[in-house]
Design an enzyme around this catalytic site. Structure first.
Site: not given
Ligand code: FPP
Length: 250
Positions: A23, A40, A134
């Site tokens: 997150d 992202h 893994l």
């Molecule tokens: C949460 O941060 C993150 C996500 C909903 C997306 C997770 C995706 C990635 C880490 C990118 C790529 C992943 C792979 C497996 C290649 P948020 O957007 O909720 O952040 P915020 O709470 O600060 O808004």
């Protein structure tokens, strides 16, 4: 300028299975006046370093929450960016994962994903099948409640077909119908980004998992932060419902 202090590898036991809610990508970008998509993309780079450090430290299984059942409610543009990012990450990283001996699998509701993405996921799973360095599971369009619901539906189907007696439904039967069936349960759950909740992640599987939260935003999660989680985990006493005295005498 002196180098920042790096957490040394902890001496205690390393968790066999780590589950992570990644997150904070959006906030990381907003703090830099960048579009959320940039957060992202930075988060995707952290996925790579986290996998590498997991392999180095002998973690056997890693489960990453990439996109939840509830994330479909985000603006269509952001959902599109994330789906595109998954596709690109697959194209870019699978050869490397294969070379490193990482087995990649996906859990989640594939019926909601674009066929082109599902095809890449299936190909990546086939290419890396059987690797033992893994066991990497990426949860996409996943929700713990969705998983429990689809498991209940499978069991009901077996009962209807006459192949299962309702009285035979026990924890093993239900657990065996989850998309996580056959994997060890996570030893350590990590959530970055400051929130202290599990947001419909592995509801069944986290029953006895140790929880570790950090305010660090996911793109800033590095080896040192990961080692901090390991160090904390090494001091936890896992009792699984028993007393401390029982553990001492066993
Ligand atoms: C949460 O941060 C993150 C996500 C909903 C997306 C997770 C995706 C990635 C880490 C990118 C790529 C992943 C792979 C497996 C290649 P948020 O957007 O909720 O952040 P915020 O709470 O600060 O808004």
């Amino acid at each position: 300028m002196p180098a920042p202090a790096t957490e040394q590898p902890s001496a205690g036991p390393v968790p066999r299975h780590v589950a992570v809610i990644m997150d904070g990508n959006g906030r990381w970008a907003e703090q830099r006046s960048l579009p959320r998509a940039a957060g992202h993309r930075a988060g995707a780079r952290t996925v790579r370093t986290t996998i590498e450090h997991s392999v180095r430290r002998g973690v056997a299984a890693l489960t990453l929450f990439a996109f939840s059942s509830e994330n479909w409610q985000r603006p269509a543009e952001e959902v599109g960016v994330l789906m595109q990012l998954f596709l690109e990450a697959l194209d870019r990283e699978v050869a490397e994962l294969d070379a490193k001996g990482v087995q990649l699998r996906f859990i989640g509701d594939r019926t909601r994903l674009a066929p082109a993405l599902v095809a890449r996921m299936v190909a990546a799973e086939a290419r890396t099948a059987g690797h033992r360095q893994l066991d990497l599971v990426v949860a996409v369009a996943y929700g713990g409640r969705w998983d429990l619901t689809q498991a209940a539906r499978q069991l009901a189907g077996k009962v209807e077909a006459g192949t299962l007696e309702p009285g035979m439904i026990d924890e093993a039967a239900l657990g065996g119908c989850l998309t996580t069936a056959g994997r060890t349960e996570p030893d350590l759950f990590i959530r970055t980004g400051g929130e202290r909740r599990i947001s419909n992640f592995l509801l069944w599987d986290l029953a006895y998992t140790e929880f570790w939260f950090t305010d660090t935003l996911w793109p800033d999660f590095d080896e040192s932060t990961y080692e901090g989680a390991f160090a904390d985990f090494a001091h936890r006493q896992r009792r699984f419902g028993r007393t401390a005295a029982q553990l001492g005498s066993s």
